[in-house]
Design an enzyme around this catalytic site. Structure first.
Site, PDB file in Angstrom:
ATOM      1  N   LYS A  80       0.856  -1.198   0.000  1.00  7.92           N
ATOM      2  CA  LYS A  80       0.000   0.000   0.000  1.00  7.92           C
ATOM      3  C   LYS A  80       0.887   1.241   0.000  1.00  7.92           C
ATOM      4  CE  LYS A  80      -3.902   2.072   2.525  1.00  7.92           C
ATOM      5  NZ  LYS A  80      -4.852   1.912   3.652  1.00  7.92           N
ATOM      6  N   SER A 160      -9.846   2.449   2.800  1.00  8.29           N
ATOM      7  CA  SER A 160      -8.939   3.095   1.875  1.00  8.29           C
ATOM      8  C   SER A 160      -8.019   2.120   1.137  1.00  8.29           C
ATOM      9  CB  SER A 160      -8.066   4.098   2.658  1.00  8.29           C
ATOM     10  OG  SER A 160      -7.224   3.432   3.591  1.00  8.29           O
ATOM     11  N   SER A 184     -10.358   0.301   7.136  1.00  4.97           N
ATOM     12  CA  SER A 184      -9.776   0.375   5.792  1.00  4.97           C
ATOM     13  C   SER A 184      -9.099  -0.902   5.312  1.00  4.97           C
ATOM     14  CB  SER A 184      -8.771   1.531   5.716  1.00  4.97           C
ATOM     15  OG  SER A 184      -9.451   2.763   5.699  1.00  4.97           O
TER      16      SER A 184
END
Length: 494
Positions: A80, A160, A184
């Protein structure tokens, strides 16, 4: 030969160790998938095929020399783009950090490289991890590989960590890192039919992770199944003196102790999670999960978490408040974007840089956070929210005096279409209604795919555990996984 990109973490690691295939073959296969899907899915901000191959060559050389291989040896993963990676652009999906290449490596990513993993690239996300649909990234929306039957409407992969969830579901990587501030990891896992776990706050170091809300942010693992998540989590966790909130505790052997036998365990069903207007399909999958856990030997107990209704409003005061403080460091002086209008003074440069660099959702949360921390409203909002947070933690501790783990839905719906909630921030914030309470209390929680809705889209179930009891969460997750037999995957259109 098996399609290597269909394999998960355990299968790749074990296959490489046995010599069924080489780590380089695995890296090449996933690199090809990443390149082929990028235009359609936009899951990666930066692809790093060379890094994946380099790590794979190192693993193959170690194996040839008869050396001991790490927990993640030969497994290429997605990172990420919130984790600092030395010499590789790290942006938090924001224009304000575009072009920033750290001179250091985050603790979590370094642990994964030390365990033998390789990096396929930096995954897209909601800007500064603020969002539930991956629509706030400066680098464009991530598109879910899932589609509704007969429709080409692009669906949200959740947020997210939407790049992570989309990439795993589309077989662009077998596993990926995520971060979870209010859901998330868990909500995107539910939206895309994968598994994701947020460990107890402090298990994974936050050093080198771009901060959103420091008292909530926690890194975690996302993969196809519970076993793969536990392998990856073991590699990621551990004490870090560079992070003052890091837990100084040994890393348990979660994978070796995985067991789907829940005899003697009690599972709590919180009545407050039955929210108004909850779709019948979510209720049905919850009831199915209860039946599965009973079948695994668990006793099911109704519990109450009376302050649950205040969790979302408390979270959307605390998280923006911490964000407004954390994001003050982006000023155009030392790194990242600098917007310097003609004749501007320092203050003008700050204003111009932030106006150009931050997206609309980030600005909204900074404004909310600055407001609730201001002199006239600090006690009315921020202090009250922290008191509510304490009450929510006490609710959980009360429930855990009776039960071992809690079972709830992960999200109030299946994946929605991109743009469906874009104009209504409150509707978007409500996506976190089931995940936020565990984040406020710093508890381990995971989402496991449990079935499909009437439109053929994945639905997830959430398990919440006691502090430091990732094992209990993983075991209950394994019990559901084995009984759900979830094998659905998106039909390839990209």
């Amino acid at each position: 030969m098996t399609d290597l990109t269909e394999l998960g973490v355990a299968a790749i690691r074990d296959g490489v160790a046995k010599g069924d295939f080489t780590a380089v073959e695995v890296a090449d296969a996933f690199n090809a998938n990443v390149a082929a899907a990028q235009d359609a899915l936009n899951a990666f901000i930066v692809a790093t095929p060379e890094a994946a191959v380099e790590a794979a060559r190192a693993t193959d050389a170690k194996r040839a020399a008869g050396e001991t291989l790490g927990k993640m040896a030969g497994v290429p993963i997605g990172m990420k783009d919130l984790f600092a990676t030395k010499g590789v652009q790290t942006t938090a999906a924001s224009h304000i950090l575009e072009g920033f290449k750290p001179e250091y490596e985050s603790t979590v990513s370094q642990k994964l490289w030390d365990a033998g993993a390789g990096m396929l690239g930096k995954l897209n996300l909601d800007q500064f991890a603020m969002g539930s649909s991956n629509e706030t990234s400066y680098f464009g929306n991530v598109i879910s590989p899932w589609r509704r039957p007969g429709s080409n409407a692009p669906l949200a992969p959740g947020g997210s960590s939407g790049g992570s969830s989309a990439a795993i579901a589309a077989r662009l990587c077998p596993a990926a890192t995520g971060t979870d501030t209010g859901g998330s990891i868990r909500q995107p896992a539910a939206f895309t039919g994968i598994t994701g776990i947020k460990p107890t706050y402090g298990r994974c170091s936050r050093w080198g992770v771009v901060a959103f809300a420091s008292s909530l942010d926690q890194a975690g693992a996302m993969a196809h199944d519970v076993t793969d998540c536990s392998i990856m989590l073991e590699a990621m966790t551990g004490f870090d003196p560079k992070d003052s909130t890091s837990l100084d505790m040994p890393v348990p052997e979660w994978t070796a102790n995985l067991s789907a036998d829940l005899k003697g365990k009690k599972v709590g069903i919180p009545r407050e999670y039955r929210v108004d207007g909850m779709p019948a399909e979510i209720e049905a999958i919850w009831q199915q999960g209860i039946a599965w856990l009973k079948d695994a030997g668990a006793e099911v107990v109704d519990v109450t978490l009376p302050h649950t209704q205040y969790a979302l409003p408390a979270y959307y005061i605390i998280a923006p408040a911490e964000a407004s403080s954390n994001l003050a460091r982006y000023d155009g002086v030392r790194y990242g974007l600098r917007d310097l209008p003609d004749g501007a003074n320092l203050q003008d440069m700050y204003a111009a840089t932030r106006a150009a660099g931050f997206g609309a959702e980030v600005k909204r949360r900074i404004l909310i956070g600055t407001y609730v921390l201001s002199a006239g409203f600090y006690d009315a909002y921020y202090t009250q929210a922290q008191k509510v947070r304490t009450l929510i933690s006490h609710d959980f501790m009360g429930a855990f005096s009776e039960v071992d783990v809690l079972l709830t839905p992960t999200a109030p719906s299946a994946a929605f279409a991109l743009g469906e909630n874009a104009d209504d921030p409150l509707a978007m914030y409500l996506n976190d209604v089931f995940t936020v309470p565990a984040s406020l209390a710093g508890l381990p929680a995971m989402s496991v795919p449990a079935g499909l809705d009437a439109q053929g889209l994945p639905l997830g179930l959430q398990l919440i555990g006691k502090p430091f009891d990732e094992q209990g969460v993983l075991n209950a997750g394994l019990a559901i996984e084995q009984r759900a037999g979830f094998a659905a995957k998106p039909e390839k259109w990209w």
